[in-house]
Design an enzyme around this catalytic site. Sequence first.
Site, PDB file in Angstrom:
ATOM      1  N   ASP A  91       0.851  -1.181   0.000  1.00 59.61           N
ATOM      2  CA  ASP A  91       0.000   0.000   0.000  1.00 59.61           C
ATOM      3  C   ASP A  91       0.890   1.235   0.000  1.00 59.61           C
ATOM      4  O   ASP A  91       1.879   1.296   0.743  1.00 59.61           O
ATOM      5  CB  ASP A  91      -0.910  -0.007   1.242  1.00 59.61           C
ATOM      6  CG  ASP A  91      -1.869   1.164   1.252  1.00 59.61           C
ATOM      7  OD1 ASP A  91      -2.869   1.091   0.528  1.00 59.61           O
ATOM      8  OD2 ASP A  91      -1.624   2.137   1.994  1.00 59.61           O
TER       9      ASP A  91
ATOM     10  N   ASN B 200      -1.963  12.896  -4.319  1.00 59.59           N
ATOM     11  CA  ASN B 200      -2.910  13.426  -5.310  1.00 59.59           C
ATOM     12  C   ASN B 200      -3.308  14.859  -4.988  1.00 59.59           C
ATOM     13  O   ASN B 200      -3.381  15.714  -5.881  1.00 59.59           O
ATOM     14  CB  ASN B 200      -4.160  12.541  -5.358  1.00 59.59           C
ATOM     15  CG  ASN B 200      -3.919  11.233  -6.085  1.00 59.59           C
ATOM     16  OD1 ASN B 200      -3.085  11.163  -6.976  1.00 59.59           O
ATOM     17  ND2 ASN B 200      -4.631  10.197  -5.699  1.00 59.59           N
TER      18      ASN B 200
ATOM     19  N   HIS C 288      -3.432  14.521  -9.584  1.00 58.41           N
ATOM     20  CA  HIS C 288      -3.724  13.119  -9.894  1.00 58.41           C
ATOM     21  C   HIS C 288      -2.788  12.586 -10.981  1.00 58.41           C
ATOM     22  O   HIS C 288      -2.513  11.379 -11.016  1.00 58.41           O
ATOM     23  CB  HIS C 288      -5.188  12.967 -10.336  1.00 58.41           C
ATOM     24  CG  HIS C 288      -6.162  13.074  -9.200  1.00 58.41           C
ATOM     25  ND1 HIS C 288      -6.539  11.987  -8.438  1.00 58.41           N
ATOM     26  CD2 HIS C 288      -6.816  14.134  -8.686  1.00 58.41           C
ATOM     27  CE1 HIS C 288      -7.382  12.376  -7.501  1.00 58.41           C
ATOM     28  NE2 HIS C 288      -7.585  13.674  -7.630  1.00 58.41           N
TER      29      HIS C 288
ATOM     30  N   ASP D 214      -0.710   9.168 -10.738  1.00 53.10           N
ATOM     31  CA  ASP D 214      -0.623   8.088 -11.733  1.00 53.10           C
ATOM     32  C   ASP D 214       0.829   7.734 -12.028  1.00 53.10           C
ATOM     33  O   ASP D 214       1.183   6.557 -12.178  1.00 53.10           O
ATOM     34  CB  ASP D 214      -1.325   8.507 -13.031  1.00 53.10           C
ATOM     35  CG  ASP D 214      -2.841   8.499 -12.898  1.00 53.10           C
ATOM     36  OD1 ASP D 214      -3.348   7.950 -11.896  1.00 53.10           O
ATOM     37  OD2 ASP D 214      -3.503   9.036 -13.800  1.00 53.10           O
TER      38      ASP D 214
ATOM     39  N   ASP E   3      -4.259   2.442  -4.932  1.00 54.14           N
ATOM     40  CA  ASP E   3      -2.830   2.406  -4.619  1.00 54.14           C
ATOM     41  C   ASP E   3      -2.437   1.101  -3.949  1.00 54.14           C
ATOM     42  O   ASP E   3      -1.430   1.049  -3.250  1.00 54.14           O
ATOM     43  CB  ASP E   3      -2.463   3.592  -3.720  1.00 54.14           C
ATOM     44  CG  ASP E   3      -3.229   3.563  -2.392  1.00 54.14           C
ATOM     45  OD1 ASP E   3      -4.389   3.139  -2.392  1.00 54.14           O
ATOM     46  OD2 ASP E   3      -2.665   3.969  -1.356  1.00 54.14           O
TER      47      ASP E   3
ATOM     48  N   ARG F  70      13.812  -5.315   0.129  1.00 57.25           N
ATOM     49  CA  ARG F  70      14.518  -4.777  -1.044  1.00 57.25           C
ATOM     50  C   ARG F  70      13.622  -3.804  -1.814  1.00 57.25           C
ATOM     51  O   ARG F  70      14.069  -2.744  -2.260  1.00 57.25           O
ATOM     52  CB  ARG F  70      14.972  -5.917  -1.955  1.00 57.25           C
ATOM     53  CG  ARG F  70      16.099  -6.761  -1.378  1.00 57.25           C
ATOM     54  CD  ARG F  70      16.730  -7.631  -2.445  1.00 57.25           C
ATOM     55  NE  ARG F  70      15.783  -8.572  -3.015  1.00 57.25           N
ATOM     56  CZ  ARG F  70      15.571  -9.801  -2.533  1.00 57.25           C
ATOM     57  NH1 ARG F  70      16.244 -10.215  -1.475  1.00 57.25           N
ATOM     58  NH2 ARG F  70      14.697 -10.608  -3.105  1.00 57.25           N
TER      59      ARG F  70
END
Length: 316
Positions: free
Chosen positions: A179, A187, A192, A196, A222, A242
């Site tokens: 997440d 955003n 936005h 993206d 997300d 990692r």
Amino acid sequence: MAQIWKGATAYAQPELQQTLAQLPEQERHWLVALAGWVQAELAWARRLWPQARRAAAQTVTAADAVQHEPLAQLGELIASQIEEQQGQPQRALQRMRALREREARVRIASLASREATVQWQLDARRSERDRAQLADEALRLEKLSMEDPLTELANRRSFEDHARAQLAGGGVVSLALIDVDHFKQVNDRHSHLVGDQVLSQIARLMRQHVREHDVAARLAGDEFVLLLRGATEEIAQQACLRLDEAVRKHDWSTVSEGLQVSISIGAAQRQEGDTLETLMARSDAAMYAAKRERKSAAMAGTWLTDESEGEGDSPD
């Protein structure tokens, strides 16, 4: 279309113009609808949303003119996804409803006129060339249905198919939910479009830090997921560390000045009797535990900084 899906839009544009010049002269032809689809994809890739909307609408109109229902349905699907990308959930819902109505009409027409359906099937098999065209079209539609258009990762449907098959086959497998921290703030503060780009960059980093036989997918918004085949939870944790480090060290200023991005990851190994839902639930719990730990560490760091500043300001 292949150039667009590879991200080579600079090559796609001249190829599209050359192809448009070779279309049949008659306006009512299924290739006109196909050209609308390509134009919609190209405009989408370049974030030219008004052009993308018009091209999607052209796809539907041209497909309806020649009664090419698969392309008409595809046009509705693309239009819905474009509206969703632009933060227009009501318009996206209207497009999805139109798509569902089309599907229902096809089912009704199929039941009401079996003879016509059989005749269409016979016509579709008339030549090897027709079959090849239908096969190519089916592959394109399948790619669209199994791939997230923004990140080019597997979408939720594709991931669930892979995961259920892997769990049914047994063996060692781990799953990691990912997440993006404070993505709404990205955003709100940077736009936005930047959001993206952040998702696309994280997807690229995921592809770089997983093995060829692992599955990286975007679930929604997300949220991402990794299906790590043959990996114990310990190995999965190492892979997650990692990836976390790669995201933290990435130069996000190239996307937007002052942008900082971090992720939270929770990994869990398959246990006896696990379903996909129970495995995802444990991964989800581990991810939120990681979020809480990160938040606590951040708060502790702030407290220590405040204490240090207080000591420095105190009188001798």
